[in-house]
Design a protein around this motif. Sequence first.
Motif, PDB file in Angstrom:
ATOM      1  N   GLU A   5       7.192  18.256  14.514  1.00 46.48           N
ATOM      2  CA  GLU A   5       8.283  19.225  14.406  1.00 46.48           C
ATOM      3  C   GLU A   5       8.421  20.024  15.705  1.00 46.48           C
ATOM      4  N   TYR A   6       7.294  20.409  16.277  1.00 46.09           N
ATOM      5  CA  TYR A   6       7.313  21.153  17.540  1.00 46.09           C
ATOM      6  C   TYR A   6       7.935  20.305  18.647  1.00 46.09           C
ATOM      7  N   ALA A   7       7.575  19.026  18.665  1.00 46.22           N
ATOM      8  CA  ALA A   7       8.093  18.131  19.702  1.00 46.22           C
ATOM      9  C   ALA A   7       9.602  17.973  19.572  1.00 46.22           C
ATOM     10  N   LYS A   8      10.119  18.026  18.357  1.00 45.16           N
ATOM     11  CA  LYS A   8      11.564  17.898  18.172  1.00 45.16           C
ATOM     12  C   LYS A   8      12.303  19.124  18.705  1.00 45.16           C
ATOM     13  N   LYS A   9      11.656  20.284  18.655  1.00 43.16           N
ATOM     14  CA  LYS A   9      12.318  21.522  19.043  1.00 43.16           C
ATOM     15  C   LYS A   9      12.305  21.767  20.550  1.00 43.16           C
ATOM     16  N   LYS A  17       0.837  -1.189   0.000  1.00 41.74           N
ATOM     17  CA  LYS A  17       0.000   0.000   0.000  1.00 41.74           C
ATOM     18  C   LYS A  17       0.874   1.242   0.000  1.00 41.74           C
ATOM     19  N   PRO A  18       0.505   2.233  -0.784  1.00 41.11           N
ATOM     20  CA  PRO A  18       1.320   3.446  -0.790  1.00 41.11           C
ATOM     21  C   PRO A  18       1.301   4.111   0.575  1.00 41.11           C
ATOM     22  N   GLN A  19       2.430   4.690   0.910  1.00 44.99           N
ATOM     23  CA  GLN A  19       2.532   5.319   2.220  1.00 44.99           C
ATOM     24  C   GLN A  19       1.648   6.555   2.266  1.00 44.99           C
ATOM     25  N   VAL A  20       0.864   6.623   3.322  1.00 44.61           N
ATOM     26  CA  VAL A  20      -0.027   7.758   3.505  1.00 44.61           C
ATOM     27  C   VAL A  20       0.763   8.838   4.226  1.00 44.61           C
ATOM     28  N   THR A  21       0.768  10.026   3.665  1.00 44.98           N
ATOM     29  CA  THR A  21       1.488  11.114   4.323  1.00 44.98           C
ATOM     30  C   THR A  21       0.698  11.564   5.542  1.00 44.98           C
ATOM     31  N   PRO A  22       1.386  11.794   6.652  1.00 47.06           N
ATOM     32  CA  PRO A  22       0.659  12.211   7.850  1.00 47.06           C
ATOM     33  C   PRO A  22       0.011  13.572   7.631  1.00 47.06           C
ATOM     34  N   SER A  23      -1.015  13.817   8.409  1.00 46.59           N
ATOM     35  CA  SER A  23      -1.748  15.061   8.267  1.00 46.59           C
ATOM     36  C   SER A  23      -0.850  16.241   8.616  1.00 46.59           C
ATOM     37  N   VAL A  24      -1.223  17.394   8.140  1.00 44.04           N
ATOM     38  CA  VAL A  24      -0.416  18.595   8.339  1.00 44.04           C
ATOM     39  C   VAL A  24      -0.306  18.928   9.824  1.00 44.04           C
ATOM     40  N   SER A  25      -1.405  18.825  10.558  1.00 38.52           N
ATOM     41  CA  SER A  25      -1.362  19.158  11.986  1.00 38.52           C
ATOM     42  C   SER A  25      -0.450  18.196  12.744  1.00 38.52           C
ATOM     43  N   ARG A  26      -0.481  16.926  12.366  1.00 36.91           N
ATOM     44  CA  ARG A  26       0.407  15.956  13.018  1.00 36.91           C
ATOM     45  C   ARG A  26       1.863  16.274  12.694  1.00 36.91           C
ATOM     46  N   GLN A  27       2.130  16.624  11.463  1.00 42.58           N
ATOM     47  CA  GLN A  27       3.491  16.960  11.059  1.00 42.58           C
ATOM     48  C   GLN A  27       4.001  18.164  11.853  1.00 42.58           C
ATOM     49  N   LYS A  28       3.138  19.160  12.017  1.00 41.34           N
ATOM     50  CA  LYS A  28       3.520  20.341  12.799  1.00 41.34           C
ATOM     51  C   LYS A  28       3.802  19.954  14.249  1.00 41.34           C
ATOM     52  N   ALA A  29       2.970  19.084  14.796  1.00 44.39           N
ATOM     53  CA  ALA A  29       3.148  18.654  16.180  1.00 44.39           C
ATOM     54  C   ALA A  29       4.468  17.917  16.354  1.00 44.39           C
TER      55      ALA A  29
END
Length: 126
Positions: free
Chosen positions: A62-66, A48-60
């Motif tokens: 990135e925030y968690a990494k910082k 199955k093609p990889q589903v890109t995570p939602s934008v809000s999850r991606q932002k979260a």
Amino acid sequence: NVKLGGLGPDYEAIKEKKEKLKQQKEYAKQIREYNMKNTALVQRLPTKPQVTPSVSRQKALEYAKKIPRPKTFTARQSDEEVEKERVLPQTLSVDRLPQFASLETLQNRHEKEKQIVAAFRTLHLS
């Protein structure tokens, strides 16, 4: 022409069964080899093609990494602290003991609680 069964084994029937089993095994071997060759040549369908995570999850993420991580305290104590703890119980002084309520206050409280417990017991027993 009817051939009746006799005493002892029927060698001709055994040979026929043996030959039939031999042919089945040979056929299974050929099919197995054919399938192995074909599956090796045919490219596997991608999963199955990889589903890109939602934008809000991606932002979260990135925030968690910082965010700086909290400092962890080391559980190991220095040798000096360990030795002090070993010596401490032997050399306790009156100044270091915690201050307790007076003995009379504690005894009065104990007596009151005993009366309350006795009252509860009489209520539950009747």
